[in-house]
Structures are given as structure tokens and as C-alpha cells.
Design a protein around this motif. Sequence first.
Motif, short mmCIF file in Angstrom:
data_model
loop_
_atom_site.label_atom_id
_atom_site.label_comp_id
_atom_site.label_asym_id
_atom_site.label_seq_id
_atom_site.Cartn_x
_atom_site.Cartn_y
_atom_site.Cartn_z
N ALA A 195 0.84 -1.29 -0.01
CA ALA A 195 -0.03 0.05 -0.10
C ALA A 195 0.94 1.08 0.05
CB ALA A 195 -1.04 0.05 1.23
N LEU A 196 2.02 1.17 0.71
CA LEU A 196 2.86 2.52 0.80
C LEU A 196 3.52 2.75 -0.61
CD1 LEU A 196 4.54 4.63 2.24
CD2 LEU A 196 6.22 2.96 2.69
N LEU A 197 3.71 1.65 -1.41
CA LEU A 197 4.69 1.78 -2.59
C LEU A 197 3.64 2.15 -3.72
CD1 LEU A 197 7.19 -1.16 -2.61
CD2 LEU A 197 7.72 1.30 -2.16
N ALA A 198 2.32 1.91 -3.38
CA ALA A 198 1.20 2.07 -4.31
C ALA A 198 1.13 3.45 -4.63
CB ALA A 198 0.00 1.40 -4.03
N GLY A 199 1.48 4.47 -3.40
CA GLY A 199 1.32 5.63 -3.63
C GLY A 199 2.63 6.32 -4.15
N ALA A 200 3.61 5.51 -4.51
CA ALA A 200 4.91 6.18 -5.00
C ALA A 200 4.85 6.57 -6.10
CB ALA A 200 5.97 5.36 -4.79
N PRO A 201 5.83 7.87 -6.56
CA PRO A 201 5.77 8.21 -7.93
C PRO A 201 6.53 7.24 -8.85
CG PRO A 201 6.40 9.94 -6.44
CD PRO A 201 6.30 8.72 -5.80
N ALA A 202 6.26 7.09 -10.07
CA ALA A 202 6.82 6.07 -11.09
C ALA A 202 8.30 6.11 -11.07
CB ALA A 202 6.02 6.25 -12.47
N ASP A 203 8.72 7.50 -11.19
CA ASP A 203 10.41 7.73 -11.15
C ASP A 203 10.90 7.36 -9.88
OD1 ASP A 203 9.31 9.62 -9.81
OD2 ASP A 203 10.10 11.39 -11.06
N PRO A 224 18.39 16.76 -2.96
CA PRO A 224 18.00 15.62 -3.96
C PRO A 224 16.82 16.27 -4.74
CG PRO A 224 18.25 14.99 -1.47
CD PRO A 224 18.25 16.59 -1.48
N ALA A 225 16.52 15.39 -5.77
CA ALA A 225 15.33 15.42 -6.75
C ALA A 225 14.42 15.04 -6.10
CB ALA A 225 15.65 14.57 -8.02
N PRO A 226 13.00 15.56 -6.68
CA PRO A 226 11.77 15.08 -5.93
C PRO A 226 11.45 13.48 -5.69
CG PRO A 226 11.46 16.92 -7.22
CD PRO A 226 12.81 16.36 -7.30
N ARG A 227 11.94 12.91 -6.78
CA ARG A 227 11.63 11.27 -6.83
C ARG A 227 12.68 10.80 -5.77
NH1 ARG A 227 15.51 9.03 -11.74
NH2 ARG A 227 16.95 10.44 -11.38
N LEU A 228 13.70 11.39 -5.38
CA LEU A 228 14.57 11.02 -4.36
C LEU A 228 14.19 11.30 -2.87
CD1 LEU A 228 18.20 11.07 -5.88
CD2 LEU A 228 16.84 9.24 -5.61
N ARG A 229 13.67 12.46 -2.97
CA ARG A 229 13.22 12.94 -1.68
C ARG A 229 12.15 12.28 -0.96
NH1 ARG A 229 15.16 15.18 2.38
NH2 ARG A 229 16.32 16.75 1.02
N TRP A 230 11.09 11.92 -2.10
CA TRP A 230 9.94 11.17 -1.66
C TRP A 230 10.46 9.57 -0.94
CZ3 TRP A 230 7.53 6.46 -1.81
CH2 TRP A 230 6.24 6.46 -1.64
N LEU A 231 11.43 9.11 -1.19
CA LEU A 231 12.06 8.00 -0.77
C LEU A 231 12.67 8.23 0.42
CD1 LEU A 231 13.40 6.43 -4.10
CD2 LEU A 231 11.28 5.66 -2.99
N LEU A 232 13.31 9.26 0.76
CA LEU A 232 14.33 9.51 1.69
C LEU A 232 13.34 9.81 2.96
CD1 LEU A 232 17.30 11.76 0.07
CD2 LEU A 232 17.57 9.52 1.35
N ASP A 233 12.32 10.68 2.60
CA ASP A 233 11.33 11.26 3.71
C ASP A 233 10.53 10.09 4.29
OD1 ASP A 233 11.82 13.67 3.19
OD2 ASP A 233 10.21 14.23 1.90
N ARG A 234 10.39 8.99 3.62
CA ARG A 234 9.59 7.81 4.09
C ARG A 234 10.66 6.70 4.45
NH1 ARG A 234 7.18 11.04 0.99
NH2 ARG A 234 4.89 11.20 1.09
N GLY A 235 11.88 6.92 4.53
CA GLY A 235 12.84 5.80 5.03
C GLY A 235 13.00 4.76 4.01
N LEU A 236 12.53 4.78 2.71
CA LEU A 236 12.75 3.81 1.75
C LEU A 236 14.23 3.96 1.16
CD1 LEU A 236 9.62 4.10 -0.18
CD2 LEU A 236 10.21 2.34 1.51
N LEU A 237 14.97 4.99 1.42
CA LEU A 237 16.42 5.18 1.46
C LEU A 237 16.86 5.86 2.44
CD1 LEU A 237 16.87 6.40 -2.46
CD2 LEU A 237 17.13 4.11 -1.66
N LEU A 238 18.13 5.31 3.11
CA LEU A 238 18.50 5.95 4.39
C LEU A 238 19.75 6.26 3.88
CD1 LEU A 238 17.15 3.38 6.81
CD2 LEU A 238 16.35 5.62 6.50
N PRO A 239 20.27 7.65 4.65
CA PRO A 239 21.75 8.14 4.37
C PRO A 239 22.58 7.18 5.31
CG PRO A 239 20.31 9.58 5.84
CD PRO A 239 19.45 8.48 5.25
N THR A 240 23.68 7.19 4.72
CA THR A 240 24.78 6.09 5.47
C THR A 240 25.93 7.18 5.59
OG1 THR A 240 25.50 5.53 3.35
CG2 THR A 240 23.98 4.04 4.44
N ALA A 241 26.15 8.28 4.70
CA ALA A 241 27.52 8.95 4.69
C ALA A 241 26.75 10.15 3.93
CB ALA A 241 28.61 8.42 4.17
N PRO A 242 27.73 11.30 4.09
CA PRO A 242 27.41 12.42 3.23
C PRO A 242 27.19 12.02 1.79
CG PRO A 242 28.90 13.08 5.06
CD PRO A 242 28.72 11.65 5.12
#
Length: 845
Positions: A195-203, A224-242
Motif C-alpha cells: 500500500a505504501l509503494l502504491a502511492g509512490a511516483p513512478a520515477d 535531492p530531486a523530488p523522486r529521491l526526496r519522496w523515498l528519503l522522507d519515508r525511509g525507503l532510502l536511508l543516508p549512510t554518509a554525506p
Amino acid sequence: MSTEDRPPAPRSLAEALRGRDDVSLGRLLRSRPDLITPVPTDLTQLATRAGTRASVVRALERLDRFALQTAEALAVAADPATYDELLGLMAGDDADPAVVAALPHALDTLREQALVWGDDDRLRLVRTARELLAPSPQHPSPTGLGPTVQEATAGMSPGRIQEIVVAAGLPSTHDSVSAVTALTGLFTHRKRMAALLAGAPADSLEVLERLVWGPPYGQVTPDPAPRLRWLLDRGLLLPTAPGTVVLPREVALHLRRGLAHRTPEPVPPVVEAAAVHRPQVVDSTAAGQAYTALATVEELLKDWDEGGPAVLRAGGLSVRDLKRTAVALDTSEPVAAFWVELAYAAGLIASDGEADERYAATPEYDEWRELPAAERWSRLATAWLAATRTAGLVGGRDAKDRTLSALGPGLDRSAAPEVRHRVLGLLAGLPEGAAPDAGSVLARLRWERPLRGDRREDDLRGRLAEWTLSEAELLGVTGRGALSAHGRALLGAPAAPSGPGEEPSGPGDKLPVHHHRPAPPRARLSPAEQAVASAAAVRLLTPLLPEPLDHVLLQADLTAVAPGPLEKHLADMLGVLADVESKGGATVYRFTPGSVRRALDAGQAASDLHAFLTAHSRTPVPQPLAYLIDDVARRHGQLRVGAASAYVRCDDDAVLSEILADKRAAALGLRRLAPTVLAAQADPAGLLEGLRAMGFAPAAESAEGDVLITRALAHRTPPRTAPEPVPDGPPVPDDTLLAAALRAIRAGDLASTTPRKPGTAPSADGELPRTGSAETLATMQAAVLTGEALWIGYVNAEGTASQRVIAPIRVEGGFVTAYDHTADEVRTYPLHRITGVAELADDVG
């Protein structure tokens, strides 16, 4: 079995090993012989050694691909993991039936190797294996997975974690631990995650698709670009280093439908047959090549009979000598290097150890030549199978960028015998007469020993397999690419499996692929088994080899044709009397003045040569050949050369005058001493050679004036042993050693784990009991009366301390005779070597 009746789960690898029987422990020690080098004192030490990095790496490198994939999946699973969790990682949401069927066997393999311990509800990968296989930025996992949410958020601020939780649609929590737990629960819940990924932008989904199978790390800019910002905000991508982000393991597993590997490989690739031939054709072709191999080795040793090439200062043959040897054998340099190394491995050639060191035949070569042809071949083939020296490396470079030379250092590869046996074992698994597809053989070997660690070493394993296929053909183990009957016997392999139902229409047709799971590779034979197998190979090869002939066909053009192999004495004599002009199915010899003179120099008379040719020719001796022998014999010895520096004498002074008048004699420094004697400044050998170059036929004479018979002197090295193969790790223990090791380990474990009475145990773990001599004697005497067992510390004559459990039988004369439970026999111990004694707990039975 009810929960109450089930034995308690082991708390450590040592406890798991303690629960095994001797058969299971024996399998562990056979598969990992480094664990008993030396023999551990008890099971705790065995478990510790089984967890060392070197031992674990060695064990992992010997796993097949699916067993290794199973270990890799456990390394990214929870610790401990359940069998169902492991099955989910290996088979995925679709529960691949092949994986489901193969996983129990793979898990049993890991347990047997002591890489995994625990019951199915608490599976644990040994700590060192987990460290080696778990993902890290420095060492990516073969699974392509990244860190877990908990690992990736370890250094993240609590406020940022709460922001991610809220953006993912979860309620905020009062601490970071519960927030991470909630986020992990979301990512591992299939429906909520979908359900979470169903609302994700295609890019944004495209970004996840690029990272899902690894590597899981990516680069981002400070904005970050909007497509990356969407993932970072929800923890689908997590920062490990600068500037670096990672795809959490739980997210990747959801996108992979639970799979730890993109392509699980539960079934090994099948070795396909590229062509099929009649078994009789295969055997006869292999036998013909076996005979050629013998002839080639004999020709090589004959070429080096009077002393071969010089040994380089660093060891080995020079490039020039290898080229010359290749020309002499009429073959390429790589193939010449193979024959040279084969003769060396069989102990037929070695360096002579002289000041001017050269290679030469060994005394073993003379014994080898006297054997029947099939036995000579068996000696060569057996040496090849066991050799670690690898001729294919000749001409390459070592780690210090030095050229690797034939017979030189740096050619040993400990994996070579195992690869040869395995490749030939795969050929033995094909139907009779079937030649394998080389690509499928390499694919199978890669599955059995998957790519790990040093790519260069792995590439070597593939090259070893390719060299094995070509060398087996050169040696006559295979014929037309298929394993011969005598080759199969040499391996000790069982009879070939029945061929497929439909026969191929031609030698180029492929056989149908067999989809059954092949049998595991057979271990190499023991020396006794190899001797039996070699004898069987000799019996099968003997009738296929041509019988040696006792005749030749003399031709009018001063040649002799040998239509097949010749008897040894005939071949030796003909090799002196004539020169080999061509080889092949039939050997052509040519008679020349020089070759006839060579026979006369060896002590033969003209009448002997005529008689020899008449006796061994199926055709009349041609008149030109008879004239050639008589003409050379007539002039042979007319001139006599001896040592003054050197002199020439001749009854015909006109001949000496002719020599002095010849301009070519100027270099010899000749002057007339008498009408029939010339003195020379050259040595006798140089004078002989110079006069022969001028067309004369001089003979050497001794100080007494007799003609010297100059037979070719066979140069031999002192007795030499064949080079020992370099072992690939500790040898597999035999039954006797294994039984003794198990007995010692069990004994030490009994002594170290037997409960003591309260107040009598030592204060520090592993410390021997300490009691005074009077107390020790009194306790021993009391135990003799009561029949109780005691725990003692004992130091032997070499100063080695050990713990033992004994039941004293008699105490007298400063010695105690007791039944030693740890050694399972009655022994006598000096009391002064017993450091102390302790009573065992009453409930020990």
C-alpha cells in the motif's frame, strides 16, 4: 516428542558438537582436516578452532553454490533464524519447489561442516562466517542486500527518525528504538508495504528497481530531486554518509518477493555430451595416443641421454632449450613443456647436481624402459593425476613478474590434482563414448566451487579444467574427447551409465540433457586403491597396444621403413645405424655414411651390419646399402688419431700429403713428423671432427695403438625421487588416525566437563587440581576401597599437562594402577606426576 521431552537446545557450538555421535564428528573431521592438526584437547577447543577465520574461509570455499547461497542467506537473516525464515529467503514468496526440495540437504551440509548449529527453530551461523558473509560498505554481500533499518539508522538523530515514521504513515513514538521497530514492521509487512509503494511516483519506483538487486548504495546531491526526496522522507532510502544513501534490507526483500538471491541454484548444471562415438573407436583412439605418448617421452629422454640442457641459475629450462626440445619432438612449445614436466613428475628426469648442472635421465628411466608398454603408460598417467606441477603455466608470469620456466620453481598448484580428478569424474558420469561439451564442464565446476575471493585463483581453476581436457587427450586417457575404458579404470570409476534412449544420428549430435541430480564427486583413491585401479587399466590397455615388430622393410633409396613399433634391441641398433627421417604410423630411417660410421665406431664390423640387416629385413638387402656399408668400412680406421696433443698416422703417406695440402686443414695446426705421422695442435676430438668434415673416415686409437670403440655414453643422474605434490591443506585423516583423534577428543572432553564435588574443583577454569602428596595418596587409597572415580591432573615425562578421569584399582610402590575413563584402558601412573586429585559429584554415573 513433547516439549517437555525434547532435549534442551545447545547454547554454543561446543554444546552442539558434544551432542553429536562419533560418526557425525568423523564426517566433520574428514571434511575439515585442519581441525585436527594438531588434535584438539576437547570439544570446546575443537569448536573454537572451527570458528577461526582461516578454517572458516577454507570451509566456505569448499561449499557448492547452493550451500554457499544458504550460508549467505543466513548471514542476512536474524540471528538466530528459524527454518521457515531461511526457506522464505531462499525460495521467496512463490516457494520454488526445487529450492524447497534442496534446502534440507544444503542445511545438513552446513551443519555437518560446523558452519551452522542449532535446531530448526534457532539456526545460528558461526560468528566468523557471519562476519565474512554479512553485507558491509567495504565488503558487499553476494546477495546484493544492504544493512537493515536498525543498522542504517544507528547514527541518525531521534528527531529525524520520528519524521520518517510520520511520513511513512505511522504514529510517532516516544523513543527511537520503538520508532525503528515500527518502521521495520512496516517494511516487512507485505500488504502494508504494498500500500505504501502504491502511492509512490513512478520515477521513485524506478530508483528502487535500479538498487534492488545491488549494489544497494547510491549517490545523492545535497538538494535531492523530488523522486529521491519522496523515498528519503519515508525511509525507503536511508543516508549512510554525506552524499550516499542505501536501500534498507527489508525494503529490498519486499521488492524481491522475499528472495535473498536473484537466481537460487539448487540443482547443479548438467554436463552435456557434445558428441558421441562408438566405445571401440574411443578406446582404440586413446590407445593409439597412449602409444604416441610413450614414444614421445622415450624420444625426449633419448635426446637428453648424454646430458640434457643446462639448468638455469634460478632453476628450470631456458626459453631457447624449450624451443629446441619442441623442434626435436616436432611439437609446439606448450606441448613440449607438458612432456618435459610429465617425465619430471614420473621421476624419469632430474638435474644431475654436478658443478655444470644439467638435466638428464635418472636410473629410474632405465627400469621404466624395461617395463611392458601398458605398465609404462600407467606410471605416466598415475604421476600426471597426482602431480601439482602445472605445465600450462609455463611462459606465464609469477607474482614478481618473473617468467615461469619448464622444470623451474613456481609451477606447483595444490588444486591441480583435485581438478583433474573432478573433470575426469564428470566425464565418467557420461554414457560410454560421449565427449563432453567443455562449456558445461566449466559451468559445473564453477557451481561446485563458486566464484569467491581472488578472481585470479578462480580463473586458474577454470584453466586447470581446460588443460586437463587437452592433457588427458595427449596422454591417451581420453579418445576423441570421451573417457576411455582404461582411463575409467585408472580413476577407479564405476561402469558408465546407460546411454539415452535415442541414439544420436552422427558424431556431432548432442545427447539429450539428463535432469537428475548427479552423484557427488568421488574422493581420490588411496595408494592401495590406486595400485589396484592402475593394474585394471593395464589389463584393459594391453590388448589395444600394437605388438612390437622384429623386422623392417629395406628400400633401394637407402631407407628402411618400420611399419610399427619395433622391439627394443632392434630399435636401439637401428637408431645407431641410421637416422630417423620421418615419424608417424610408420617410421622411416635413412642410412648415410655418417650413420654407418657411427655404427662402426660403436664396435660393429661390416660383416655384423650385413648380418643384422639380413636377419631383420623382410626384403632383400639392397645393393646400394651393401655398397655403402662396405665403402665406409673400407675407409674406416685408415687414419688413426691419438693424443700427443693429437697425432694422425696412416700407412699411406699419400693420404697424409693430401691432408696437408687441403686448405681446410690449416685450423688443425698439422705438421709432418714422419712420412706416415702428422702432429696436430688440436685435441683428438677436434681433430677427428675436422678430418671427418674434410671427407675422411678417421678412427680414434688408444695409447696402445688399438682402435677405440666409442659407444654413446648414457649420462644418468644419481638416484632421484620424483617431486612430491604440494598438499592442498592438511591431508584427510585415515580411519586409524580418525579413531585415535576422536578417542582423544572425547577423553579430554570427559575430563574437562565431569562435575566435581563442591569445594574440590579448581578455582580457575582449566586449572589442574592441586593437592598435597599425602592427601593425594589418601584419596587414592580410599577410592580403591569404595570403587569411586576421581578427577586428576597429570604431567607426563615430556611436561605436557592433562586432565583425566580414573577409577583406582591398586596403589603400591609409588604407582597407582587405574582404569582411565578418558583413554578407555587400564594404565599405571607414577604418583609424583599427579598434581592433585578431586572427587567427582555423586550423581555422575
